[in-house]
Design an enzyme around this catalytic site. Sequence first.
Site, short mmCIF file in Angstrom:
data_model
loop_
_atom_site.label_atom_id
_atom_site.label_comp_id
_atom_site.label_asym_id
_atom_site.label_seq_id
_atom_site.Cartn_x
_atom_site.Cartn_y
_atom_site.Cartn_z
N LYS A 41 53.82 -106.50 -8.32
CA LYS A 41 53.44 -105.67 -9.45
C LYS A 41 54.43 -105.85 -10.60
CE LYS A 41 55.36 -101.70 -6.92
NZ LYS A 41 56.19 -100.79 -7.71
N ARG A 142 53.22 -88.08 -4.40
CA ARG A 142 53.00 -88.80 -5.64
C ARG A 142 51.55 -89.26 -5.64
NH1 ARG A 142 56.52 -94.26 -6.62
NH2 ARG A 142 55.00 -94.91 -5.09
N TYR A 264 77.92 -100.22 -33.79
CA TYR A 264 77.34 -98.98 -34.27
C TYR A 264 78.16 -97.79 -33.83
CZ TYR A 264 73.00 -101.09 -35.85
OH TYR A 264 72.06 -101.82 -36.52
N MET A 312 70.20 -103.67 -30.78
CA MET A 312 68.84 -104.11 -30.46
C MET A 312 68.79 -105.59 -30.07
SD MET A 312 65.37 -103.62 -32.71
CE MET A 312 65.61 -101.85 -32.86
#
Lengths: 377, 377
Positions: A41, A142, A264, A312
């Site tokens: 998956k 779940r 940053y 980023m």
Amino acid sequence: MIDRRAAGAILTIDLDALASNWRRLADRLAPSGTECAGVVKADGYGLGVAPVARTLHAAGCRTFFVAQISEGIALRAALAERPAAVFVLCGLLPGTADLFAAHRLAPALSTPEQIAEWRGLSAELRAALPAPALHLDTGMRRLGLTAAEAESLLADPTALADIAPATVMTHLACADEPEHPLNAEQYDLFARLHAALPGVRGSWANSSGVFLDGAAAFEQARPGVALYGVNPTPHLPNPMAPVVRLEAPILQVRRIDAAESVGYGASHVMAAGSRVATVGVGYADGFSRALSNRGYGVLAGTRVPIVGRVSMDLTTLDVTRVPASEARPGAMIQLIGPDMPIDEVAAHAGTIAYELLTQLGRRYHRVYVGGPEGAAA
Amino acid sequence: MIDRRAAGAILTIDLDALASNWRRLADRLAPSGTECAGVVKADGYGLGVAPVARTLHAAGCRTFFVAQISEGIALRAALAERPAAVFVLCGLLPGTADLFAAHRLAPALSTPEQIAEWRGLSAELRAALPAPALHLDTGMRRLGLTAAEAESLLADPTALADIAPATVMTHLACADEPEHPLNAEQYDLFARLHAALPGVRGSWANSSGVFLDGAAAFEQARPGVALYGVNPTPHLPNPMAPVVRLEAPILQVRRIDAAESVGYGASHVMAAGSRVATVGVGYADGFSRALSNRGYGVLAGTRVPIVGRVSMDLTTLDVTRVPASEARPGAMIQLIGPDMPIDEVAAHAGTIAYELLTQLGRRYHRVYVGGPEGAAA
């Protein structure tokens, strides 16, 4: 395909290691005759479902599990005419039976609503569908039928005949903690329900579960993350071979002349005389922002700490300890690989390797090595 | 395109909101004649570079920034023949000038090595390349020429004539903290260097920088994240319109009969009588695992807490406070959107909205609404 010259980093996926990991698990399961399925998956845990599935198939894997219908469709296309059973863990969502039939996907029926949907299908659709799995909830709370729902189903021979499941499965919550009492609870409940379904394959163990005694009691195990090199036995050395290597060329080296902040938020201050290398990998590439001021790369055999905030598209590392002749633009820093195991990177990021794998970005130049002919095509 | 019936969640991207955000920033910059460029790196901050760039272009944007060469190539293809300048922030990596030329991309030259590469290009290649930007490091210590490197360049008329930059740019480290002293430092240094380059456009402000006084002093600003609805003024109400909505249908509702744990590691125990809803969204979809036992969805106007660990493909929420008639399979839970702002989701995950946006997964059914004709094609 991202041009190698133009990519921020090179992601190398070792298909031979993937195959050897599957064989290692299959060999471990073989004495009890337990089948080793493969969970592919999330796009083969981020590594590309087509090359992953073709490699596992060539190694001998014949049963695959995906989470979503779209993944099953992609998997079936990748496998082409290769014989394989494909189970979809989200189950038979309302009005999707035609998709299951068209791509020969088997749903893992997990709710009374899905069972009702299955039983209400036309004879024509039913004939086109592979035998489903029954998904039992033995402790995840779940997806899956509760014990009570399963018992009422078992008490109804008409319903069972209608469904004609091939497999009954459950999902372990704490298999990576062998001493956790929930493992025995889940084993006992599943064994009891499985015993009431003669002739139906029981699928119990996930990657960590393969290393629990219970795995041998059932016909199938469904490892996922261990195939991709993640340690299924976190308290012991990793028995799996590493599959993924992520390396980024240095874009620029900055010498710090006076004490200065980096990145940053000016979150890290470097001493005068230190050197900072920037690589073109950031959180948009799945290199978690939680690695800001934590974790390491490896350059010329030396661990170089991540400094400042991961941004980023860029990450900065303190390369002061590496000679300037080696810490230069173009030199490769290993961010994940044999020298920087993915489980350790995940620990630095405060998460698990599963998340790092499935978040591996789309901007890398991807290289597949090994595997059967045509696996990566 | 993922079939809506088969997807774990629906991601709706409001292109009209994107356009109105660009116009809002452009209007703010207009009095000083400052151009509003658009940053569309990381696949348009995860929203799809083609529809994003076409929408911004239709709104009036004519200058775009990407991080990597591959992104520039994709952007140019999306814009087709539309007139636009495209700058690549990673700069002129060794041996990539042919890619820049073929796709009319302008590098942001950021190191002495890149400047040497540029100056060494053949006349033929140079003629095919748009004018570059000079990238100055005024405080990030990441990419860009240092003040000393910039000054030695400015002192060399031959070098400057050789490069013929169209733009000079820098990157703010702390623009989201207007009182941070680094903003003034970066402004002063950049203004001084910019003044030495008459006729060259200065590009200073990012999204938060647009709201600083300094933005008006230069010819261009380069907002990114604010275009996508993230608050560029974290200490004030968000002036931007939300662009993204993420909604997932409930797959299953589980009634908890006795106190029971939920999910991996049995990390959360639910009281008897409570109800848990499962949705098909997990960390493989970029829904951060850091949201485990933190954060909320919104169901029928009520906040429903995330309980248990976010797993690869599934997330569980406590829907006890919502009537069972509303908390049923198929009902939609909003995970990001007007009722659950992305900045708040990011705060719950211990990160910033930038990371959530750029990690938005590939398994969602994506719906683009609004925008110019053909934007999403």
